[in-house]
Design a protein around this motif. Sequence first.
Motif, mmCIF file in Angstrom:
data_model
loop_
_atom_site.group_PDB
_atom_site.id
_atom_site.type_symbol
_atom_site.label_atom_id
_atom_site.label_comp_id
_atom_site.label_asym_id
_atom_site.label_seq_id
_atom_site.Cartn_x
_atom_site.Cartn_y
_atom_site.Cartn_z
ATOM 1 N N SER A 1 0.942 -1.535 -0.008
ATOM 2 C CA SER A 1 0.029 -0.007 0.069
ATOM 3 C C SER A 1 0.886 1.227 -0.036
ATOM 4 C CB SER A 1 -0.831 0.129 1.262
ATOM 5 O OG SER A 1 0.062 0.052 2.346
ATOM 6 N N ASP A 2 2.111 1.221 0.661
ATOM 7 C CA ASP A 2 2.911 2.545 0.581
ATOM 8 C C ASP A 2 4.388 2.222 0.071
ATOM 9 O OD1 ASP A 2 3.733 0.896 2.708
ATOM 10 O OD2 ASP A 2 3.890 2.314 4.198
ATOM 11 N N SER A 3 4.736 0.967 -0.396
ATOM 12 C CA SER A 3 6.079 0.613 -0.906
ATOM 13 C C SER A 3 5.893 -0.258 -1.894
ATOM 14 C CB SER A 3 6.807 0.089 0.294
ATOM 15 O OG SER A 3 6.187 -1.209 0.778
ATOM 16 N N ILE A 4 7.188 -0.289 -2.783
ATOM 17 C CA ILE A 4 7.305 -1.687 -3.725
ATOM 18 C C ILE A 4 8.650 -2.005 -3.716
ATOM 19 C CG2 ILE A 4 5.870 -0.632 -5.445
ATOM 20 C CD1 ILE A 4 8.113 0.443 -6.776
ATOM 21 N N VAL A 5 8.473 -3.339 -3.944
ATOM 22 C CA VAL A 5 9.894 -4.229 -3.830
ATOM 23 C C VAL A 5 10.408 -4.480 -5.370
ATOM 24 C CG1 VAL A 5 11.359 -6.049 -2.860
ATOM 25 C CG2 VAL A 5 9.483 -4.900 -1.534
ATOM 26 N N ILE A 6 11.323 -4.043 -5.805
ATOM 27 C CA ILE A 6 11.969 -4.276 -7.277
ATOM 28 C C ILE A 6 13.013 -5.363 -7.236
ATOM 29 C CG2 ILE A 6 12.896 -3.307 -9.217
ATOM 30 C CD1 ILE A 6 11.440 -0.798 -8.665
ATOM 31 N N SER A 7 13.104 -6.396 -7.789
ATOM 32 C CA SER A 7 14.387 -7.505 -7.738
ATOM 33 C C SER A 7 14.956 -7.511 -9.148
ATOM 34 C CB SER A 7 13.607 -8.896 -7.580
ATOM 35 O OG SER A 7 12.542 -9.081 -8.367
ATOM 36 N N GLY A 8 14.530 -6.763 -9.984
ATOM 37 C CA GLY A 8 15.086 -6.844 -11.580
ATOM 38 C C GLY A 8 14.925 -5.489 -12.128
ATOM 39 N N LEU A 9 15.977 -5.218 -12.824
ATOM 40 C CA LEU A 9 15.727 -3.895 -13.418
ATOM 41 C C LEU A 9 16.063 -4.159 -15.116
ATOM 42 C CD1 LEU A 9 18.183 -1.606 -11.020
ATOM 43 C CD2 LEU A 9 15.652 -1.962 -11.497
ATOM 44 N N PRO A 10 15.824 -3.140 -15.957
ATOM 45 C CA PRO A 10 16.167 -3.334 -17.297
ATOM 46 C C PRO A 10 17.796 -3.087 -17.554
ATOM 47 C CG PRO A 10 14.384 -1.689 -17.006
ATOM 48 C CD PRO A 10 14.805 -2.208 -15.795
#
Length: 624
Positions: free
Chosen positions: A523-532
Amino acid sequence: MSSIIQLLPDHVANQIAAGEVVQRPASVVKELLENAVDAKATDIKLIIKDAGKSLVQVIDNGVGMSVTDSRLCFERHATSKIRLAEDLFSLDTKGFRGEALASIAAIAHVEMKTKQDQEELGTHIIIEGSKFVSQEVAVLPKGTSFAVKNLFFNIPARRNFLKSEVVEQRHIVDEFQRVALAHANIHFTMYHNGSEMFNLPPSNFRQRIVNVFSGKTNEKLVPIQESTEIVSIQGFVGKPEFAKKNRGEQFFFVNDRFIKSGYLHHAIMSAYEGLLKDGCQPSYFIYLNVPPNTIDINIHPTKTEIKFDDEHALYAILRSSIKHSLGQFNVAPVLDFDRDSNLDTPYDYQNKDASMPLIQVDAAFNPFSPEKPIKNSYSSSSSSSYRKPDTSHWEGLYVGLKNTTEEFSGMTEITEMEFESEEVTGSLFNEREVEEKINATYQIHKKYIVSPIKSGMVILDQQRAHQRVLYEQFLTNITVLQASSQQLLFPLHLYFSPGEIELILELQESLVQTGFIFEEINSDSIVISGLPVNVTESEVSILLEQLLSDLQDGIPENSFSQNDSISKSMAKSLAVKTGTLLTEREQENLVNSLFACREPGVSPFNKPTFITMSVEDIDKKFAI
């Protein structure tokens, strides 16, 4: 001759007034929430369906209305806030025009339930397009409930002008946040399509801000406090390192009323002078309390602009108070240097006398003697630790030198001397080097790249050229679905406001096609495990902030237009900026990549990427 001017019917006049009062569902939310606050409610619920197109309902536990007032509140220019014209200059309430409910009832289906605390029964009224359908007595709790259904049902042209649900919902959230931030002592709850979006219990201003804009907001805030005869200022400003590209978290409140003021915004930007990066905006939540007779609220239809009696003094006070707070909390640079504790005298040496340094002089030293004596740099105290070199086999050091000496001594004259000759070439550079020099690129003022061509030369704008290259790469990845990702060793946690999270959810599919891998979206954050592949970890936050800023006015409903907008925003964020020094290899790669694009002549924003100058054009410059 018949008269031309006629009085408009009430339902037509109400629809015309609705054009000013009700522009979109968010306008209905604003009017109903402000009425609930004026009714002295301590608990307010906002219920939304289909971004307000199907339902906007506000339930409060305020004072309620009597039977007469419940019928009269839907008439034009009916209000309980003012009695005389002089009351306009001493307002301490929100709504006072008396046109809001009449305008809303003219373009929607309205159902109102209200009851006063001292009454046993309440009133239930149903209105459709300014027509009273029914009015009856009902058993109700204390307070008022307004349900606005099927907005613009009788004006389909206005309904067609509404944006997508995501855009309309964001406008509703903005209005809800403005009212909730201004009244931290009231319990606010918001539901959208049956799910709870906000649950804000009564608290102080700081806790209300944190509850609205996620838990990481607390560490970004710097408090400000100032009290003068002209204005009383309190609130919070954001630290410079947390500044964003967009202006989403900027709020002015004057006497608990949200306003917009470019003049006061300039005062805040002036206080941040030298602390912000180019294009970044600080967040601020500033509450101003001024005497009601020193402001004029009735200058704008939406009542979001206010005229102050002494704007110049308010500007100076606001600017100085923010500067003081930034310096007081060590956010702004100060003249005093930090004291290094390593330079402090240890406690053991405070009462000790300083030891004088020893000076040793060699009395036997004579600088004018032909042979300088060997100076023994070792004192008697250190002679025991000195070890003399082993000289027992010193003859072995000179083995082989005797024959060599005899050979040189027997050589009486030099008969011939040969020199190595250097090969003389006809050119300073070989053919390959000359060809490389002809095809070389040059960078001018870290902004333009010059490359020679057969007819003359071509001059590239490095930022626009790189934008075109990246734009076509991202657009190809999204449409062809062949984007590759680089896995992160440690997942990246980023925090956003609830409104920004909604936009990210809407863009998630397209972002995944560019190479992003979302491990979690809360609801207030995201978790990114891969990038372009061409995006670094430090650029992710800047890229997403720029993307949200570019799409804050609305996400295109067409998939291609949405992909096009995302590609443009990412290209603008990641393109090499003016002032960046490029190597020769990078310059050549940029030139080759640009002319390999489908449309190398213009950037994604329809600006020229390069110009050409022929030899004839250069000759004209030198013509006399």
